[in-house]
Design an enzyme around this catalytic site. Structure first.
Site, PDB file in Angstrom:
ATOM      1  CG  ASN A   2      -1.988  -1.053   1.143  1.00  0.00           C
ATOM      2  OD1 ASN A   2      -2.649  -1.163   0.111  1.00  0.00           O
ATOM      3  ND2 ASN A   2      -2.185  -1.821   2.212  1.00  0.00           N
ATOM      4  CB  CYS A  26      -3.826  -6.443  -4.518  1.00  0.00           C
ATOM      5  SG  CYS A  26      -4.392  -5.040  -5.513  1.00  0.00           S
ATOM      6  N   GLY A  27      -6.841  -7.959  -5.638  1.00  0.00           N
ATOM      7  CA  GLY A  27      -7.507  -8.568  -6.782  1.00  0.00           C
ATOM      8  C   GLY A  27      -7.170  -7.892  -8.096  1.00  0.00           C
ATOM      9  CG  HIS A  30     -12.045  -7.140   2.188  1.00  0.00           C
ATOM     10  ND1 HIS A  30     -11.947  -5.991   1.434  1.00  0.00           N
ATOM     11  CD2 HIS A  30     -11.065  -7.965   1.748  1.00  0.00           C
ATOM     12  CE1 HIS A  30     -10.958  -6.115   0.566  1.00  0.00           C
ATOM     13  NE2 HIS A  30     -10.395  -7.311   0.740  1.00  0.00           N
ATOM     14  CD  GLU A  36      -7.845  -0.578  -2.302  1.00  0.00           C
ATOM     15  OE1 GLU A  36      -6.649  -0.815  -2.032  1.00  0.00           O
ATOM     16  OE2 GLU A  36      -8.310  -0.631  -3.451  1.00  0.00           O
ATOM     17  CB  CYS A  42     -11.252  -2.528  -3.698  1.00  0.00           C
ATOM     18  SG  CYS A  42     -10.391  -3.649  -2.577  1.00  0.00           S
ATOM     19  N   GLY A  89     -12.094  -6.456  -2.450  1.00  0.00           N
ATOM     20  CA  GLY A  89     -13.277  -5.900  -1.782  1.00  0.00           C
ATOM     21  C   GLY A  89     -14.560  -6.345  -2.476  1.00  0.00           C
TER      22      GLY A  89
HETATM   23  N1  LIG Z   1      -5.498  -2.051   0.415  1.00  0.00           N
HETATM   24  C1  LIG Z   1      -5.575  -3.491   0.379  1.00  0.00           C
HETATM   25  C2  LIG Z   1      -4.722  -4.095  -0.689  1.00  0.00           C
HETATM   26  C3  LIG Z   1      -5.140  -3.725  -2.087  1.00  0.00           C
HETATM   27  C4  LIG Z   1      -6.501  -4.245  -2.507  1.00  0.00           C
HETATM   28  C5  LIG Z   1      -6.741  -4.014  -3.968  1.00  0.00           C
HETATM   29  N2  LIG Z   1      -6.781  -2.705  -4.444  1.00  0.00           N
HETATM   30  C6  LIG Z   1      -7.661  -4.976  -4.647  1.00  0.00           C
HETATM   31  O1  LIG Z   1      -7.982  -4.737  -5.827  1.00  0.00           O
HETATM   32  O2  LIG Z   1      -8.007  -6.006  -4.074  1.00  0.00           O
HETATM   33  C7  LIG Z   1      -5.148  -4.076   1.743  1.00  0.00           C
HETATM   34  O3  LIG Z   1      -4.386  -3.440   2.484  1.00  0.00           O
HETATM   35  O4  LIG Z   1      -5.578  -5.189   2.054  1.00  0.00           O
END
Ligand SMILES: N[C@@H](CCC[C@H](N)C(=O)O)C(=O)O
Length: 270
Positions: free
Chosen positions: A66, A75-76, A154, A200, A209, A212
């Site tokens: 991050n 990170c999807g 999440h 995030e 995300c 997410g």
């Molecule tokens: N901020 C997230 C990691 C990144 C997630 C991402 N952007 C996605 O697409 O899944 C974390 O700290 O878990």
């Protein structure tokens, strides 16, 4: 010394991808934060590194960081981008990614859409994790969110509007989440469609995300609000999520190469 990088995005969630497969790069949390900074660095939502895989059958080991320098297990959107990159590099339409969350098989369709098998969601409180034992389907927070881990933590709130989005930072840091959490706000539009915005962890509100979206569909389906296959509309575009019968979550969407560049890493503080 110049280091090359790829700038990619998945639905506007953007990444700087650095290749450490042949040479180790000195990437401390301070340097990662500096590189990710929108004004003083290259700018991105996550910095991604590629290393040689050590898991059997995997093509590359992928790590996600991050912009605050913290590391995420999953990170999807970046996973789709790396799968796309592997395909461009090798011509293999079914690359396999090794991540801290597990080994993730991917596939690139003829129309360029990328599917990543994000693995099984973790729904036990210890595995999200929560700070203490609690049913993850109804967290003890105002707004009654549900929690799930997709390899990263999440919480999903089911909302009728997005007025709560500005509470994302406080919720990310709530004592209930010992590793902080990504905070999703899902507006259910039909049993097969939702709108989603995500604050995030370590990054703030992003255009999209991927993990997410996976967690939101898992949580919505657990609540009986949607089916297990659901279209998720994010600010940056659309993802198709399927929580399959084998308990794996399949995420399908685009991956876009914005440009290739070079950077002098030593110019950034470490
Ligand atoms: N901020 C997230 C990691 C990144 C997630 C991402 N952007 C996605 O697409 O899944 C974390 O700290 O878990």
């Amino acid at each position: 010394m110049l280091t090359s990088f790829h700038k990619m995005h998945g639905l506007g969630n953007d990444f700087v991808i650095l290749d450490e497969r042949t040479a180790h790069l000195s990437l401390t949390p301070v340097r990662i934060a500096a590189l990710a900074h929108r004004k003083r660095g290259i700018g991105c939502d996550q910095l991604v590194t590629l290393r040689p895989a050590c898991a059997e059958g995997a093509d590359v080991f992928v790590r996600f960081f991050n912009p605050d320098g913290s590391e995420a297990g999953a990170c999807g959107n970046a996973s789709r981008c790396v799968a796309d990159l592997m395909w461009r590099e090798s011509g293999n339409r079914t690359p396999v990614l090794q991540t801290r969350a597990g080994v993730l098989p991917a596939s690139i369709a003829e129309n360029g859409q990328v599917t990543v098998d994000m693995g099984e969601p973790k729904l036990e409180w210890q595995n999200v994790p929560l700070a203490h034992a609690h049913d993850t389907l109804h967290l003890p927070l105002p707004g009654d969110p549900a929690a799930a881990s997709m390899g990263n933590p999440h919480a999903t709130f089911f909302v009728s509007d997005f007025d709560m989005l500005n509470q994302g930072h406080a919720l990310e840091h709530d004592a209930l989440f010992p590793e902080r959490a990504n905070i999703g706000f899902a507006k259910i539009e039909s049993p097969t469609r939702m709108r989603l915005k995500v604050h995030e962890r370590g990054a703030g509100v992003t255009e999209a995300c991927g993990s997410g979206a996976c967690a939101a569909v898992v949580n919505a389906a657990r609540r009986g609000l949607t089916e297990r296959t659901c279209t998720v509309e994010l600010d940056g575009g659309t993802l198709h999520i399927e929580w399959a019968a084998n308990n794996h979550v399949l995420m399908t969407g685009s991956a876009t190469l914005a440009f290739e560049g070079t950077v002098v890493l030593a110019d950034y503080p470490s």
